[in-house]
Enzyme design. Structure first.
Site, PDB file in Angstrom:
ATOM      1  CD  GLU A 218      57.422 -10.353 -16.785  1.00 31.26           C
ATOM      2  OE1 GLU A 218      56.260 -10.089 -16.448  1.00 31.26           O
ATOM      3  OE2 GLU A 218      57.700 -11.171 -17.692  1.00 31.26           O
TER       4      GLU A 218
ATOM      5  CE  LYS B  80      52.981  -8.807 -17.788  1.00 27.17           C
ATOM      6  NZ  LYS B  80      53.480 -10.153 -17.371  1.00 27.17           N
TER       7      LYS B  80
ATOM      8  CB  CYS C   5      56.228 -10.035 -20.275  1.00 28.87           C
ATOM      9  SG  CYS C   5      56.473 -11.770 -20.761  1.00 28.87           S
TER      10      CYS C   5
END
Length: 257
Positions: free
Chosen positions: A44, A110, A144
């Site tokens: 990431e 995300k 994540c």
């Protein structure tokens, strides 16, 4: 369509808010990969570290990194994926690019911004799940904090690979280990997790623990050090397990609003 997919996970330290230096560093690592690799997975925010100060990054770095990913993918005839700080109009995103060997790409923003670090105040959340078809494998890439939310990762599309890129810190690394394995088991898919190592510019420590789990939750590769992990994923493993253990057929039906 391929029966097997060779994947390389690059678990590395990241130079804080320095896209050019990180691109050079990763380019050197990629040069040493075997030619058989089909897909390279980077962490990431691999050009900056997990910064909550995107204004420190020159806006031109967004397109420079995308161009770099496309050039590397074409030159090495591999797919390349990882997330970066990306500015679109006046908004910032934690945006993952999946770049194909021919240079075409798809994006995933995300979905779950990490409120504990204030990410929700700086970056816009994504609205859509992404599925990528690559060499006969259906891949669902996430980022994540998304790992903590199983509904978003739920395998309603019969994907083959669930993929997470991360900057997951040391104090909560046991959750990373447990959830990667759980996501593989509950979705009957390979689960790939690529984390970083080392200290970032805010003093947070990252211990790696990048790993790949198969459909049964068995660990194929794992490392706590700066390293490149390679493994081969098999379509027959997925098919054999799903045909024998028809757990996905018993999943609950519902839609996200």
């Amino acid at each position: 369509m391929m029966e097997e997919l060779n994947v390389a996970l690059i678990q590395s330290h990241l130079l804080w808010e320095n896209p050019q230096a990180n691109r050079l560093m990763f380019a050197e690592k990629i040069q040493n990969l075997p030619e058989s690799v089909d897909l390279i997975v980077l962490p990431e925010m691999f050009t900056t570290g997990f910064t909550m100060q995107p204004t420190n990054i020159d806006d031109t770095e967004c397109e420079k990194t995308l161009d770099w990913m496309q050039d590397l993918a074409k030159t090495n005839q591999v797919a390349l994926t990882g997330s970066i700080v990306f500015k679109e109009k006046e908004y910032y995103y934690n945006r993952l690019f999946f770049v194909h060997p021919e240079g075409q790409y798809k994006v995933y923003n995300k979905r779950h911004t990490f409120s504990l670090a204030g990410e929700h105040k700086v970056y816009e959340p994504g609205l859509n799940k992404l599925l990528v078809d690559f060499k006969g494998f259906k891949i669902c890439p996430l980022i994540c904090y998304d790992l903590r939310f199983p509904v978003w990762a739920r395998n309603a599309e019969d994907y083959d690979i669930l993929l997470y890129v991360a900057n997951w810190p040391k104090p909560r690394i046991s959750a990373w280990d447990a959830l990667l394995k759980a996501r593989a088991i509950e979705n009957m898919a390979y689960c790939i997790g690529v984390n970083r190592v080392g200290l970032d510019g805010t003093g947070h420590q990252y211990p790696g623990h990048s790993a790949v789990y198969n459909v049964l939750g068995e660990q194929k590769v794992y490392s706590e050090k700066e390293s490149i992990l390679t493994t081969t994923l098999s379509k027959s493993h997925i098919a054999d397990c799903r045909n024998k253990l028809k757990f996905l057929e018993d999943r609950d039906e519902f839609n996200l609003l």
